[in-house]
Scaffold this motif. Structure first.
Motif, mmCIF file in Angstrom:
data_model
loop_
_atom_site.group_PDB
_atom_site.id
_atom_site.type_symbol
_atom_site.label_atom_id
_atom_site.label_comp_id
_atom_site.label_asym_id
_atom_site.label_seq_id
_atom_site.Cartn_x
_atom_site.Cartn_y
_atom_site.Cartn_z
ATOM 1 N N VAL A 79 3.733 7.126 15.742
ATOM 2 C CA VAL A 79 2.402 6.676 15.460
ATOM 3 C C VAL A 79 1.891 6.538 14.143
ATOM 4 N N ILE A 80 2.161 7.678 13.493
ATOM 5 C CA ILE A 80 1.857 7.744 11.841
ATOM 6 C C ILE A 80 2.545 6.767 11.169
ATOM 7 N N PHE A 81 3.953 6.652 11.437
ATOM 8 C CA PHE A 81 4.596 5.768 10.749
ATOM 9 C C PHE A 81 4.325 4.357 10.953
ATOM 10 N N ALA A 82 3.879 4.095 12.324
ATOM 11 C CA ALA A 82 3.469 2.674 12.572
ATOM 12 C C ALA A 82 1.971 2.356 11.773
ATOM 13 N N PHE A 83 1.227 3.430 11.629
ATOM 14 C CA PHE A 83 0.070 3.257 11.074
ATOM 15 C C PHE A 83 0.381 2.801 9.556
ATOM 16 N N PHE A 84 1.039 3.817 8.833
ATOM 17 C CA PHE A 84 1.494 3.376 7.429
ATOM 18 C C PHE A 84 2.202 2.208 7.135
ATOM 19 N N LEU A 85 2.989 1.513 8.344
ATOM 20 C CA LEU A 85 3.492 0.407 8.024
ATOM 21 C C LEU A 85 2.534 -0.849 8.103
ATOM 22 N N VAL A 86 1.648 -0.460 9.171
ATOM 23 C CA VAL A 86 0.525 -1.570 9.173
ATOM 24 C C VAL A 86 -0.198 -1.834 7.856
ATOM 25 N N LEU A 87 -0.405 -0.599 7.203
ATOM 26 C CA LEU A 87 -1.199 -0.620 5.877
ATOM 27 C C LEU A 87 -0.408 -1.091 4.989
ATOM 28 N N LEU A 88 0.921 -0.985 5.060
ATOM 29 C CA LEU A 88 1.603 -1.609 3.780
ATOM 30 C C LEU A 88 1.797 -2.957 3.911
ATOM 31 N N PHE A 89 2.012 -3.398 5.316
ATOM 32 C CA PHE A 89 1.989 -4.905 5.617
ATOM 33 C C PHE A 89 0.808 -5.763 5.161
ATOM 34 N N ARG A 90 -0.463 -4.882 5.430
ATOM 35 C CA ARG A 90 -1.696 -5.561 5.037
ATOM 36 C C ARG A 90 -1.885 -5.574 3.521
ATOM 37 N N TYR A 91 -1.289 -4.765 2.797
ATOM 38 C CA TYR A 91 -1.453 -4.474 1.302
ATOM 39 C C TYR A 91 -0.580 -5.785 0.734
ATOM 40 N N LEU A 92 0.716 -5.809 1.372
ATOM 41 C CA LEU A 92 1.754 -6.774 0.866
ATOM 42 C C LEU A 92 1.538 -8.277 1.262
ATOM 43 N N PHE A 93 0.866 -8.495 2.485
ATOM 44 C CA PHE A 93 0.857 -9.904 2.924
ATOM 45 C C PHE A 93 -0.680 -10.231 3.203
ATOM 46 N N GLY A 94 -1.456 -9.358 3.183
ATOM 47 C CA GLY A 94 -2.982 -9.780 3.727
ATOM 48 C C GLY A 94 -3.870 -9.737 2.578
#
Length: 94
Positions: A79-94
């Protein structure tokens, strides 16, 4: 007793207890994470194929505290890893 006084006392108690609770929660997580990574290095890497491809079977083979670490800490880390992946993708593509 006046309700405003009760609310003020609860707010005062919450402001004193909440940081302590968070500190204890983070401390407990850190200790469990250290034990979990020690378990991964000593037990899971011996049979990495079973641990990765058949995680429930691997977890059932463990005993006691190792079973707790496998079935509780692994989902928490996912869950922690998925949370940071979501943050990373929001930073890169959003």
């Amino acid at each position: 007793m006046d309700s405003k006084l009760v609310v003020e006392k609860i707010d005062m108690l919450a402001s004193d207890v909440f940081p302590l609770f968070i500190t204890l929660l983070v401390g407990a997580y850190c200790i469990l994470a250290i034990l979990y990574y020690r378990f991964l290095i000593t037990e899971a890497f011996k049979v990495i194929n079973i641990a990765v491809w058949h995680p429930i079977y691997f977890g059932k083979q463990q005993s006691g505290f190792n079973k707790f670490l496998w079935f509780v800490m692994t989902p928490i880390h996912y869950v922690i890893f998925a949370f940071f992946l979501v943050l990373l993708f929001r930073y890169l593509f959003g």
